[in-house]
Design a protein around this motif. Structure first.
Motif, mmCIF file in Angstrom:
data_model
loop_
_atom_site.group_PDB
_atom_site.id
_atom_site.type_symbol
_atom_site.label_atom_id
_atom_site.label_comp_id
_atom_site.label_asym_id
_atom_site.label_seq_id
_atom_site.Cartn_x
_atom_site.Cartn_y
_atom_site.Cartn_z
ATOM 1 N N SER A 115 0.804 -1.229 0.000
ATOM 2 C CA SER A 115 0.000 0.000 0.000
ATOM 3 C C SER A 115 0.829 1.268 0.000
ATOM 4 N N PHE A 153 1.330 3.010 -3.337
ATOM 5 C CA PHE A 153 0.076 3.577 -3.832
ATOM 6 C C PHE A 153 -0.283 4.859 -3.084
ATOM 7 N N SER A 213 2.048 7.556 -4.273
ATOM 8 C CA SER A 213 1.719 7.991 -5.634
ATOM 9 C C SER A 213 0.502 8.902 -5.651
ATOM 10 N N TYR A 264 -3.432 8.336 -12.490
ATOM 11 C CA TYR A 264 -3.092 6.927 -12.696
ATOM 12 C C TYR A 264 -3.094 6.209 -11.351
ATOM 13 N N TRP A 265 -3.311 4.890 -11.395
ATOM 14 C CA TRP A 265 -3.377 4.095 -10.181
ATOM 15 C C TRP A 265 -2.069 3.374 -9.876
ATOM 16 N N ILE A 266 -1.415 2.823 -10.893
ATOM 17 C CA ILE A 266 -0.255 1.965 -10.650
ATOM 18 C C ILE A 266 0.999 2.818 -10.514
ATOM 19 N N TRP A 301 4.660 4.352 -10.586
ATOM 20 C CA TRP A 301 5.786 4.290 -11.509
ATOM 21 C C TRP A 301 5.347 3.930 -12.925
ATOM 22 N N VAL A 302 4.528 2.891 -13.090
ATOM 23 C CA VAL A 302 4.064 2.495 -14.425
ATOM 24 C C VAL A 302 3.241 3.614 -15.043
#
Length: 531
Positions: free
Chosen positions: A36, A39, A42, A61-63, A65-66
């Motif tokens: 967690s 996340f 982020s 965005y959720w993910i 780094w990606v």
């Protein structure tokens, strides 16, 4: 005890307490907490970013780094359109830890292509792609002034006199391929254009640019190796240029085999001076001294040959297979092309001058480039904080800026019925001749923003204006120098196909997994030989 020692001691004590607390938790809670934290970080970072009035709107965005890498990598144009609806022409998204600021449309082209060299760098943006594929000391692995000099070295093979000599050589290669390739034997059959066009463009480019002795060394394996190099231009390579993956190993092996062939040729010519037609290899071997007095090594010449031939092969391969697939759905256009060719040259062999008198041939290429820009994204690394004109936004140093001429060229705002393949939309450009006309000011889609001024970045005069929705060859100092060569090669391919075959096909969906946009397999034509 000093203040610094006191701070270090307190920090160590705090870390120890946190570690003890964490280790005392049940295993499941520890796992959930580890998952967690990125996340939470982020989302917090995105929230704080969104509160800044001096930053371009960021796509959520959720993910961690990606970021938006998956949706961008699968359907970049759809991604851009959805973001534009929400944020406008200018927005940012995260791609594998990098913040990419997109500016769509002609204003975005001007913002990015004509940005000052001191503010943005293409070399820093692309070196992860190009250096492993092309080799060290060339293209984007050198300072910008050296790249401009390398373009000047290569342009000696891209003159009108050269094109006049190239057309018969290209036509000979194409007819030889038709006669020997199993897919074209008999009176009718099926051809995989992903294979045939990769090979045909490699053979025609190598024969014209690099000479007969190099062409004789090449076979279908070389086309496969260049395909392996092309697979090195993916978003993953952008972040990680060197990984122990099969595709990376194939890329490196392809580079080794190709440059070994080129070094053999260079060494042979050093020992036995080349006495036949002068070509690009000969020019680079004998005229590649920089303005500071240093000279390219033979290995660097071989590396530059990889880059030049790939530039003249993979984008032309993509364009030629796309126009074959589109024409397979338009037998009416095939017959119009056949009529134009017959009226222009009759039964004699094609010459370069003839291509300048065939408006529909040129407009078919132009329309294919509009619908299928070879590169869906063009980007630069920001070196100094870059203000976005007309706004309070600043793109900070370390971020990237991204333009997408391909998005503009299939946008209804600039090209009505943009999803329809219609070469006749360009008829007004043809005038009395129909030969190739450059981009920029000659583009009817943007007549109000014409800019006929030119600039020389070190490799010859080019158009300064980039405020156009139609930029198939890029713009600014990094504009492709192979524009006229591409029209010569593609025109010769198209004319020779039309003279020999009729065909049908279905146009597949684009595959955006690589930076060069190809059709999703299978990509085939059902052909029949003309009487």
């Amino acid at each position: 005890m000093s203040v610094a020692e006191t701070i270090v001691g307190e920090a160590y004590s705090l870390i120890t307490q946190v570690a003890s607390w964490f280790l005392a938790l049940p295993l499941l809670q520890r796992v959930l907490l580890v998952i967690s934290i990125p996340f939470v970080y982020s989302i917090t970072w995105q929230l704080l970013y969104s509160l800044r009035k001096d930053r371009v709107p960021l796509v959520f965005y959720w993910i961690p780094w990606v970021g938006s890498a998956v949706v961008y990598g699968m359907q970049p144009y759809d991604f851009f359109s959805k973001c534009q609806e929400k944020y406008g022409d200018c927005f940012s998204f995260v791609l594998l830890g990098r913040v990419m600021t997109v500016y769509l449309g002609p204003k975005g082209h001007e913002f990015i292509f004509n940005a000052k060299l001191s503010d943005v760098s293409a070399e820093a943006a692309y070196s992860n792609f190009t250096t492993p594929a092309f080799g060290e000391g060339v293209i984007y692995d050198v300072p910008n002034w050296k790249l401009m000099e390398q373009k000047k070295f290569a342009k000696v093979a891209l003159t009108t006199d050269s094109f006049i000599e190239y057309v018969p050589l290209m036509r000979e290669e194409i007819l030889k391929y038709f006669a020997s390739e199993p897919a074209f034997q008999g009176k009718n059959g099926k051809a995989n254009v992903l294979k045939t066009q990769t090979e045909m463009t490699l053979f025609t480019a190598s024969r014209s640019l690099m000479g007969r002795d190099l062409r004789n060394k090449l076979n279908a394996s070389y086309a496969a190796w260049y395909s392996d190099l092309d697979k090195g231009f993916t978003p993953l390579n952008f972040a990680f240029p060197y990984l122990p993956l099969p595709s990376y190993k194939a890329r490196d092996e392809a580079h080794r085999k190709i440059t070994e062939t080129y070094m053999e040729l260079i060494n042979k010519r050093r020992q036995q001076p080349y006495v036949h037609d002068k070509d690009l290899v000969d020019a680079l071997m004998n005229n590649s001294t920089y303005k500071d007095g240093t000279k390219m090594t033979d290995q660097q010449v071989a590396n530059l040959m990889v880059g030049v031939l790939m530039g003249g092969q993979h984008t032309s391969a993509a364009t030629s297979l796309w126009f074959l697939l589109h024409l397979g759905e338009r037998p009416d256009l095939q017959e119009q092309l056949y009529k134009e060719i017959k009226e222009t040259i009759g039964d004699r062999d094609l010459q370069w001058e003839d291509l300048q008198k065939m408006p529909l041939v040129n407009n078919t290429i132009r329309e294919t480039l509009r619908m299928h820009h070879p590169l869906h994204s063009v980007f630069r690394l920001v070196i100094n904080d870059l203000p976005v004109p007309g706004t309070k936004w600043i793109v900070p140093a370390g971020d990237y800026v991204l333009a997408s001429p391909g998005w503009s060229m299939i946008n209804e705002k600039y090209f009505p019925h943009a999803n329809q393949f219609e070469p006749h939309r360009w008829d007004k450009l043809a005038g009395s001749g129909g030969g190739f006309q450059g981009q920029g000011g000659s583009n009817p889609a943007n007549k109000d923003n014409e800019d006929n001024a030119t600039v020389d970045y070190g490799f010859g005069q080019i158009s300064k204006g980039v405020s156009s929705p139609y930029l198939p060859f890029g713009g600014g100092r990094h504009r492709c120098i192979g524009e006229h060569f591409a029209y010569t090669q593609l025109g010769t391919l198209l004319v020779t196909y039309i003279q020999n075959f009729t065909w049908t096909s279905k146009v597949p969906e684009p595959d955006y997994s690589s930076m060069v946009v190809l059709p999703t397999p299978p990509a085939e034509i059902q052909w029949k030989k003309r009487e």
